[in-house]
Design a protein around this motif. Structure first.
Motif, short mmCIF file in Angstrom:
data_model
loop_
_atom_site.label_atom_id
_atom_site.label_comp_id
_atom_site.label_asym_id
_atom_site.label_seq_id
_atom_site.Cartn_x
_atom_site.Cartn_y
_atom_site.Cartn_z
N ARG A 51 0.83 -1.20 0.00
CA ARG A 51 0.00 0.00 0.00
C ARG A 51 0.87 1.26 0.00
O ARG A 51 0.59 2.22 -0.71
CB ARG A 51 -0.91 -0.02 1.22
N LEU A 52 1.93 1.27 0.80
CA LEU A 52 2.82 2.43 0.84
C LEU A 52 3.56 2.62 -0.48
O LEU A 52 3.75 3.75 -0.94
CB LEU A 52 3.82 2.28 1.98
N MET A 53 3.98 1.52 -1.10
CA MET A 53 4.70 1.62 -2.36
C MET A 53 3.79 2.09 -3.49
O MET A 53 4.22 2.82 -4.37
CB MET A 53 5.35 0.28 -2.70
N SER A 54 2.54 1.67 -3.49
CA SER A 54 1.65 2.09 -4.56
C SER A 54 1.13 3.51 -4.35
O SER A 54 0.72 4.17 -5.31
CB SER A 54 0.48 1.12 -4.69
N ARG A 55 1.15 4.02 -3.13
CA ARG A 55 0.67 5.37 -2.87
C ARG A 55 1.50 6.42 -3.60
O ARG A 55 0.95 7.36 -4.17
CB ARG A 55 0.69 5.66 -1.36
N SER A 56 2.80 6.24 -3.63
CA SER A 56 3.65 7.23 -4.30
C SER A 56 3.44 7.20 -5.81
O SER A 56 3.42 8.24 -6.46
CB SER A 56 5.12 6.99 -3.96
N LEU A 58 0.69 6.21 -7.38
CA LEU A 58 -0.65 6.70 -7.70
C LEU A 58 -0.71 8.22 -7.60
O LEU A 58 -1.52 8.86 -8.26
CB LEU A 58 -1.69 6.07 -6.76
N GLY A 59 0.15 8.81 -6.79
CA GLY A 59 0.18 10.27 -6.68
C GLY A 59 0.87 10.94 -7.86
O GLY A 59 0.61 12.10 -8.16
N ASN A 60 1.77 10.24 -8.53
CA ASN A 60 2.52 10.79 -9.66
C ASN A 60 2.05 10.14 -10.95
O ASN A 60 2.66 9.20 -11.44
CB ASN A 60 4.03 10.55 -9.48
N ARG A 61 0.97 10.63 -11.49
CA ARG A 61 0.42 10.08 -12.73
C ARG A 61 0.38 11.16 -13.80
O ARG A 61 0.25 12.34 -13.51
CB ARG A 61 -0.97 9.50 -12.50
N THR A 62 0.50 10.74 -15.03
CA THR A 62 0.47 11.63 -16.18
C THR A 62 -0.69 11.22 -17.07
O THR A 62 -0.98 10.03 -17.20
CB THR A 62 1.78 11.51 -16.98
N ALA A 63 -1.34 12.19 -17.67
CA ALA A 63 -2.47 11.90 -18.55
C ALA A 63 -2.29 12.62 -19.88
O ALA A 63 -1.80 13.75 -19.93
CB ALA A 63 -3.78 12.32 -17.90
N SER A 94 6.46 -1.36 -14.72
CA SER A 94 6.27 -2.43 -13.75
C SER A 94 7.63 -2.99 -13.34
O SER A 94 8.38 -3.46 -14.16
CB SER A 94 5.41 -3.55 -14.32
N ARG A 95 7.88 -2.94 -12.10
CA ARG A 95 9.07 -3.55 -11.53
C ARG A 95 8.60 -4.55 -10.49
O ARG A 95 7.47 -4.52 -10.03
CB ARG A 95 9.99 -2.51 -10.88
N TRP A 96 9.47 -5.41 -10.06
CA TRP A 96 9.08 -6.43 -9.10
C TRP A 96 8.64 -5.81 -7.78
O TRP A 96 7.85 -6.40 -7.06
CB TRP A 96 10.21 -7.42 -8.88
N GLY A 102 -0.32 0.32 -8.64
CA GLY A 102 0.37 1.58 -8.87
C GLY A 102 0.83 1.78 -10.30
O GLY A 102 1.05 2.90 -10.74
N THR A 103 0.98 0.70 -11.07
CA THR A 103 1.47 0.82 -12.43
C THR A 103 0.37 0.65 -13.46
O THR A 103 0.66 0.57 -14.65
CB THR A 103 2.57 -0.23 -12.69
N ALA A 104 -0.86 0.60 -13.04
CA ALA A 104 -1.97 0.36 -13.97
C ALA A 104 -2.15 1.53 -14.92
O ALA A 104 -1.97 2.68 -14.56
CB ALA A 104 -3.26 0.13 -13.19
N MET A 105 -2.51 1.20 -16.15
CA MET A 105 -2.80 2.20 -17.16
C MET A 105 -4.32 2.34 -17.25
O MET A 105 -5.03 1.35 -17.18
CB MET A 105 -2.26 1.77 -18.51
N ARG A 106 -4.80 3.57 -17.40
CA ARG A 106 -6.23 3.81 -17.53
C ARG A 106 -6.51 4.40 -18.90
O ARG A 106 -5.82 5.31 -19.34
CB ARG A 106 -6.72 4.79 -16.47
N VAL A 107 -7.53 3.88 -19.53
CA VAL A 107 -7.99 4.42 -20.81
C VAL A 107 -9.44 4.83 -20.59
O VAL A 107 -10.28 4.00 -20.25
CB VAL A 107 -7.88 3.38 -21.93
N ARG A 108 -9.73 6.11 -20.77
CA ARG A 108 -11.08 6.63 -20.53
C ARG A 108 -11.60 7.34 -21.77
O ARG A 108 -10.88 8.08 -22.42
CB ARG A 108 -11.07 7.64 -19.39
N LEU A 109 -12.86 7.12 -22.06
CA LEU A 109 -13.55 7.90 -23.07
C LEU A 109 -14.31 8.99 -22.34
O LEU A 109 -15.13 8.70 -21.47
CB LEU A 109 -14.51 7.02 -23.88
#
Length: 169
Positions: A51-56, A58-63, A94-96, A102-109
């Motif tokens: 949870r701590l590793m994915s929080r950082s 998820l906070g730094n995302r680009t769209a 994605s790293r081990w 945290g590394t998921a890609m989102r595609v939105r219409l």
């Protein structure tokens, strides 16, 4: 010590294996509360670390928004190429150590006050891969902070006009 001596010791050790397994089972049953508490503690630590590793991340995302032109009609090959680009972007981030959340890609219409757009979001580490043009007849635009948070629609169930309602006497 000869090879025959080593083989004889292995065979005698295998003969003692059921006794050792019985001792291990009785120890585990006598100390079940301790084994269960250690397993629970390990599960809590692993969950908290993920949870701590994915929080950082998820906070730094680009769209990026992909804006189609009027004559936009992609072929199947173009769609598959774009999907492969998205998959490559997720693999590049994605790293081990990072959880998939945290590394998921989102595609939105989306359509916020204008034409339909395709928004691709991912971690900042995937910016260079996401920046490549996906479709030939589209414009790629980086999303700023203002555009990334569209207004939530206000749903009204019925018309409440107090001025038009007749007054009860």
């Amino acid at each position: 010590m000869t090879t025959n001596d080593v083989i004889d010791e292995i065979i005698s050790g295998v003969g003692n294996l059921p006794e050792v397994a019985q001792q291990a089972q009785s120890w585990a049953m006598n100390n079940l509360w301790w084994v269960a508490s250690c397993a629970l503690l390990i599960a809590i630590v692993v969950s908290s670390a993920q949870r701590l590793m994915s929080r950082s991340t998820l906070g730094n995302r680009t769209a990026f928004e992909v804006l189609p032109t009027n004559g936009f009609d992609p072929a199947l090959e173009d769609v598959l190429r774009f999907a492969k680009q998205i998959a490559r972007a997720q693999r590049s981030t994605s790293r081990w150590a990072l959880p998939a959340r945290g590394t998921a890609m989102r595609v939105r219409l989306m359509s916020v006050g204008g034409p339909l757009t395709l928004r691709v979001e991912g971690p900042t580490r995937a910016t260079t891969v996401l920046r490549h043009q996906g479709y030939a007849q589209c414009e790629l635009r980086a999303v700023t902070g203002q555009e990334s948070k569209p207004e939530r629609p206000k749903i009204r169930l019925g018309i409440h006009n107090d001025a038009a309602a007749p007054a009860a006497a």
